[in-house]
Enzyme design. Structure first.
Site, PDB file in Angstrom:
ATOM      1  N   SER A 103       0.793  -1.230   0.000  1.00  0.00           N
ATOM      2  CA  SER A 103       0.000   0.000   0.000  1.00  0.00           C
ATOM      3  C   SER A 103       0.828   1.283   0.000  1.00  0.00           C
ATOM      4  O   SER A 103       1.584   1.519  -0.921  1.00  0.00           O
ATOM      5  CB  SER A 103      -0.960  -0.041   1.182  1.00  0.00           C
ATOM      6  OG  SER A 103      -1.842   1.031   1.115  1.00  0.00           O
ATOM      7  N   ASP A 269      -1.521   1.268  -3.736  1.00  0.00           N
ATOM      8  CA  ASP A 269      -2.404   0.248  -4.298  1.00  0.00           C
ATOM      9  C   ASP A 269      -3.772   0.793  -4.689  1.00  0.00           C
ATOM     10  O   ASP A 269      -4.685   0.024  -5.003  1.00  0.00           O
ATOM     11  CB  ASP A 269      -2.553  -0.930  -3.325  1.00  0.00           C
ATOM     12  CG  ASP A 269      -3.153  -0.516  -1.993  1.00  0.00           C
ATOM     13  OD1 ASP A 269      -2.961   0.652  -1.591  1.00  0.00           O
ATOM     14  OD2 ASP A 269      -3.809  -1.352  -1.354  1.00  0.00           O
TER      15      ASP A 269
END
Ligand code: VG1
Ligand code: CO
Length: 530
Positions: A103, A269
């Protein structure tokens, strides 16, 4: 190998060592394997394009084949944003998916890598499953793989890998189709045709291809609307974390003389969103509240929303909207996995977190590009600026001043001790503090399945509703990260334009005093303030 807030995250070097990745993937397969095996079932695989993504995907494909899956759908070049992966799982009725991402954490050979399992609803596995995966990692002593050449992920095509079919799919197509079903694309097209300007910072991460296709190609936004739109394996050496620290250039642009109408950014992400109006940063907790109040302006939510949910540390701004709309508002622990049951049961339509995550029942992950499209829909329908909308919102509901202070990579023992001592500190300081309404260690009972999740953050609520929350991050990879969340409600519109840090000054000092942060961590100030 303990999965945290959002799957397993570690340094790339740790994933590369020995059979670390293979052990984890096999542990996942072992923990989720149905009694009759994986025969006939589909697995979705994709990631955010960071360093080690391609190597990891090839290994996952071979292991999936050896474990008996019938089919894998994998994004072209191994790319699938987290919300896009959630959508592919749902749309193609897959058994689940493996999402490869850390992420917002930095990437590259020295950066972080991560992996998480999402189930057939498209959402992150609940704690029951992540606990089972963890238990399996403790005893695993073999993994299954196939001896086969690597699959070419550059071209959209079908391949055979052992007994399994691998389909390399367009990373954007299914997601674009979903967005078209939720929003009025002709209206958004007209907005841009009328001269509306958007600046979208993809931060060299996964949303680049999605943003180019949707904002520029479909909606006709000017070329250059999408900045840093080519995914790079190291995100250009920067942190793909859309906050005011890492997206400071976008912030400067939006505060400048020739600022576009809306500034937005997403993370590594693609599940987070940062929203900055011309001349005004919209804090994520406020953005959630404003989206909830205006969601009916987009076709997908025209019939109204069933309810909302927010993570406990997220400000109570959305609670006020829910109250006015007469719909329930749920308070969950941090992390998207807790929203899944509420969404599946139809009890909520929108949900979000203070960490720049907002989403709806269209997938089971937070969704950065979706949030920008919903903001655009509201701006198009109301024909007002983001700044006007925010000020009107605060005038109607009052303003929840809110900030989060992060102390990153501090000594883990000191961090644990700080949390452990908070209770006694409160007792010691009692006479000197404002009157307490509540002080507890947040525990959540899932209203749908009754499961209980404890130790989700220490909260101190004062009688006037102000709050200080302390939590240790579950996504960091080095030492510990202490997050301190601070909130105060201000009903008076004459006081809605204060600087947030000033508006919360007393509480910020109090937060340090209660926990002894500076003294115990040796830090003079937070690393990141959002
Ligand atoms: C952080 C955020 C949390 C978010 C999680 C995953 O977790 O605070 O709200 O759900 O990251 O986001 P933590 O445990 O570090 O506070 V993402 O975009 O990294 O999947
Ligand atoms: Co993310």
């Amino acid at each position: 190998m303990k999965p945290g807030t959002s799957g397993l995250r570690k340094r790339v070097t740790e994933f590369q060592a020995g059979h670390y990745l293979a052990n984890f993937v096999q542990s996942v397969f072992d923990a989720v394997r149905p009694g009759e095996g994986f025969g006939g079932l589909t697995l979705v695989v994709g990631g955010d394009g960071r360093y080690f993504n391609d190597t990891a995907i090839q290994l996952v494909l071979k292991m999936a084949a050896a474990n008996g899956f019938a089919r894998v759908l994998v994004g072209q070049h191994g790319i699938l944003s987290t919300p896009a992966a959630s959508n592919v799982i749902r749309k193609h009725q897959a058994f689940g998916g493996l999402i490869l991402s850390a992420s917002h954490n930095a990437g590259g050979p020295e950066g972080d890598f991560g992996i998480k399992f999402n189930g057939d609803n498209g959402g992150p596995a609940p704690e029951k499953i992540t606990d089972a995966i963890y238990a399996r990692t403790q005893v695993i002593n073999e993994y299954l793989t196939t001896d086969a050449p690597d699959i070419d992920l550059a071209i959209i095509a079908k391949h055979q890998l052992g007994g399994m079919q691998v389909e390399v799919i367009d990373s954007v197509a299914d997601y674009l189709e979903l967005m078209k079903s939720l929003f009025d694309f002709p209206a958004l097209k007209a907005l841009f045709a009328g001269g509306f300007r958007l600046a979208f910072d993809a931060m060299h991460a996964v949303t680049g291809p999605y943003a180019h296709a949707i904002f520029e190609q479909e909606l006709g936004a000017a070329p250059g609307t999408v900045m840093n739109g080519t995914p790079l394996t190291d995100f250009g050496g920067e942190h793909p974390d859309p906050n005011l620290v890492h997206a400071h250039k976008l912030h400067a642009l939006m505060m400048g003389k020739d600022a576009p109408d809306l500034g937005a950014a997403s993370d590594g992400d693609g599940d987070r969103n940062l929203i900055i109006g011309r001349g005004l940063f919209i804090p994520p907790s406020d953005s959630l509240a404003m989206l909830a109040a205006n969601a009916h302006l987009a076709p997908a939510y025209a019939a109204g929303i069933a309810g909302v949910a927010r993570s406990m540390p997220t400000s109570g701004a959305v609670d006020r909207v829910a109250q006015k709309l007469g719909v329930p508002c749920f308070e969950t622990p941090t992390g998207w996995k807790f929203f899944g049951n509420l969404l599946d049961a139809g009890r909520i339509t929108l949900c979000g977190e203070e960490s720049a995550g907002t989403g709806s029942n269209h997938v089971r992950e937070k969704d950065g590009v979706w949030a920008v499209l919903l903001w655009l829909s509201i701006l198009a329908a109301r024909k007002q600026s983001a700044l006007q909308i925010a000020h009107e919102h605060w005038a109607t509901y009052g303003r929840n001043y809110y900030t989060r202070h992060d102390y990153e990579e501090i000594d883990s023992a000191a961090a644990k001790q700080l949390m452990a001592d908070l209770g006694t500190q409160l007792v010691t300081l009692k006479g000197e503090l404002p009157k307490l309404k509540l002080a507890d260690d947040f525990s959540y009972t899932d209203p749908v399945d009754g499961s209980v999740s404890s130790h989700q953050g220490l909260r101190i609520v004062f009688e006037d509703g102000s709050r200080i929350v302390y939590r240790l991050s579950g996504t960091g990879t080095t030492g510990s990260t202490l997050r301190v969340y601070i909130e105060r409600y201000e009903p008076d519109p004459a006081r809605h334009e204060l600087d947030t840090q000033i508006a919360l000054g007393d509480l910020i000092q109090l937060a340090d005093r209660i926990a002894g942060i500076r003294e115990r961590t040796g830090r003079e100030k937070p690393d990141v303030i959002t």
